[in-house]
Design a protein around this motif. Structure first.
Motif, PDB file in Angstrom:
ATOM      1  N   PRO A 129      -7.963  34.781 -15.457  1.00 37.02           N
ATOM      2  CA  PRO A 129      -6.642  35.065 -14.887  1.00 37.02           C
ATOM      3  C   PRO A 129      -5.727  35.841 -15.835  1.00 37.02           C
ATOM      4  O   PRO A 129      -5.538  35.455 -16.991  1.00 37.02           O
ATOM      5  N   ALA A 170      -2.642  35.975 -15.613  1.00 38.13           N
ATOM      6  CA  ALA A 170      -1.433  35.193 -15.861  1.00 38.13           C
ATOM      7  C   ALA A 170      -1.513  34.426 -17.178  1.00 38.13           C
ATOM      8  O   ALA A 170      -0.479  34.118 -17.785  1.00 38.13           O
ATOM      9  N   THR A 218      -5.377  39.365 -11.266  1.00 39.29           N
ATOM     10  CA  THR A 218      -4.071  38.839 -10.903  1.00 39.29           C
ATOM     11  C   THR A 218      -4.215  37.604 -10.011  1.00 39.29           C
ATOM     12  O   THR A 218      -5.268  37.362  -9.413  1.00 39.29           O
ATOM     13  N   ASP A 219      -3.132  36.880  -9.875  1.00 35.87           N
ATOM     14  CA  ASP A 219      -3.120  35.735  -8.963  1.00 35.87           C
ATOM     15  C   ASP A 219      -3.371  36.193  -7.533  1.00 35.87           C
ATOM     16  O   ASP A 219      -3.990  35.454  -6.745  1.00 35.87           O
ATOM     17  N   GLU A 220      -2.907  37.387  -7.178  1.00 35.91           N
ATOM     18  CA  GLU A 220      -3.147  37.908  -5.828  1.00 35.91           C
ATOM     19  C   GLU A 220      -4.645  38.078  -5.583  1.00 35.91           C
ATOM     20  O   GLU A 220      -5.153  37.725  -4.509  1.00 35.91           O
ATOM     21  N   ILE A 266      -7.076  36.460  -7.151  1.00 35.48           N
ATOM     22  CA  ILE A 266      -7.667  35.120  -7.131  1.00 35.48           C
ATOM     23  C   ILE A 266      -7.483  34.483  -5.760  1.00 35.48           C
ATOM     24  O   ILE A 266      -8.427  33.925  -5.179  1.00 35.48           O
ATOM     25  N   LYS A 267      -6.284  34.576  -5.220  1.00 33.27           N
ATOM     26  CA  LYS A 267      -6.004  33.998  -3.908  1.00 33.27           C
ATOM     27  C   LYS A 267      -6.807  34.688  -2.809  1.00 33.27           C
ATOM     28  O   LYS A 267      -7.299  34.037  -1.877  1.00 33.27           O
ATOM     29  N   HIS A 277      -5.709  27.096 -14.737  1.00 31.20           N
ATOM     30  CA  HIS A 277      -4.814  27.973 -13.965  1.00 31.20           C
ATOM     31  C   HIS A 277      -5.405  28.273 -12.597  1.00 31.20           C
ATOM     32  O   HIS A 277      -4.701  28.165 -11.581  1.00 31.20           O
ATOM     33  N   VAL A 278      -6.677  28.646 -12.565  1.00 31.15           N
ATOM     34  CA  VAL A 278      -7.302  28.979 -11.286  1.00 31.15           C
ATOM     35  C   VAL A 278      -7.413  27.743 -10.408  1.00 31.15           C
ATOM     36  O   VAL A 278      -7.151  27.797  -9.191  1.00 31.15           O
ATOM     37  N   LEU A 293      -4.125  26.963  -8.901  1.00 33.85           N
ATOM     38  CA  LEU A 293      -3.676  28.009  -7.988  1.00 33.85           C
ATOM     39  C   LEU A 293      -4.392  27.946  -6.637  1.00 33.85           C
ATOM     40  O   LEU A 293      -3.752  28.054  -5.588  1.00 33.85           O
TER      41      LEU A 293
END
Length: 336
Positions: A203, A205, A214-216, A218-219, A253-254, A257
């Motif tokens: 990540p 982040a 990015t978190d985007e 990952i999501k 983090h992942v 999230l």
């Protein structure tokens, strides 16, 4: 040799030690095709002795053509088949569990880039029949499929890239976004009818590096049912930091999230780290240490990872998932 190349696990609880011994451990990125046959076998026996149950070899990248790739596959198959008492080439997810029960290291193959396909979509099924179970889209720079993560532009998936993903979905090959540009991966998440993975990406982040995601992203992967494999490369984890504590920060983090069921392990541990060097397809990033000095996660850190997750409040089922069962579940859903 750096300190991280010789460290061993010590002081872990009996629970963590037993968990790593009993659970299925799946390393989803293992560039074992580098190095001599002797060094390859040495590393394979080392990870097997550390409790690993499955690894997948890198046998091609964007700079690889069909002829070179077929030779790489032939060599890798011969290597694995040379020790049938220790290693097993796997075709199905059930083969992986059978290998563990037999005390053997299960092995399959993957590509870090779509170069081995060239412009022939028919090669995707051929490679799948030879043991290739995942292929990432673009290695750092632009190819016929889309942009890489180190390209100066961030263009999306090409028309040819759409066809590649459709064929990968059809044959059961996992579509992988590691090393690939942001927009290309987001397009691919929309196009793919099967779970879209990041085989070995950390990540952004936690540590801002062009190889991280990015978190985007990952999501988007998690929304398809995909898994994000946390790699163990020091310059992607932090300032050349491959400590267990830092790896756990990326895992955590992942997991927070998108859920622990979307996290896996993919060490990216080369056979001979000292021989690593930048190539036109893998330019260095400002701030990175020289390639020969990069620190990597070591197989002996496995019990420490389990211990760290347990101490952080992860349930045993979640730890088992992250160590390997999440990848196994994904293979059951995608491989054919």
């Amino acid at each position: 040799m750096s300190e991280t190349l010789t460290q061993t696990s010590a002081g872990v609880s009996e629970q963590a030690a037993k968990l790593t011994q009993d659970t299925l451990v799946w390393d989803n990125l293992f560039p074992c095709s580098d190095g001599t046959r002797e060094s390859q076998l040495q590393l394979l026996h080392r990870v097997k002795n550390c409790g690993y149950d499955f690894v997948t070899f890198t046998l091609g990248e964007d700079s690889s053509g069909i002829k070179e790739t077929i030779k790489n596959i032939a060599s890798a198959r011969a290597l694995v088949l040379s020790e049938p008492d220790n290693f097993m080439l796997v075709d199905t997810a059930d083969d992986v569990t059978a290998a563990k029960q037999a005390g053997k290291l299960a092995i399959s193959f993957h590509f870090q880039g779509t170069g081995p396909v060239e412009s022939d979509l028919d090669m995707i099924e051929v490679y799948y029949s030879l043991g290739v179970r995942q292929m990432l889209l673009a290695t750092n720079l632009r190819n016929m499929v889309g942009d890489g993560c180190k390209e100066r532009t961030d263009c999306g998936l090409s028309r040819f890239g759409v066809l590649v993903i459709e064929e990968m979905n059809r044959v059961g090959m996992l579509v992988d976004g590691s090393h690939t540009g942001n927009r290309t991966t987001l397009d691919a998440c929309e196009i793919s009818k099967a779970p879209f993975i990041f085989s070995h990406s950390n990540p952004k982040a936690i540590f801002d590096h062009p190889r991280n995601i990015t978190d985007e992203q990952i999501k988007a992967s998690a929304a398809t049912g995909g898994v994000i494999g946390i790699n163990g490369v020091g310059v992607f984890l932090g300032k050349n930091d491959s400590s267990t504590e830092t790896i756990l920060r990326h895992i955590d983090h992942v997991a927070k999230l998108v859920g622990a069921e979307h996290v896996g392990i993919a060490t990216d541990l080369p056979v001979d780290p000292g021989n690593s060097s930048p190539t036109p397809w893998n330019p260095p990033h400002p701030g990175d240490v020289p390639w020969s000095e990069i620190n990597y996660i070591q197989p002996e850190q496995l019990p420490e990872l389990a211990e760290g997750m347990l101490r952080s409040g992860y349930k045993e089922t979640q730890v088992r998932g992250i160590l390997g069962e999440n990848w196994l579940d994904l293979a059951r859903r995608v491989w054919k």
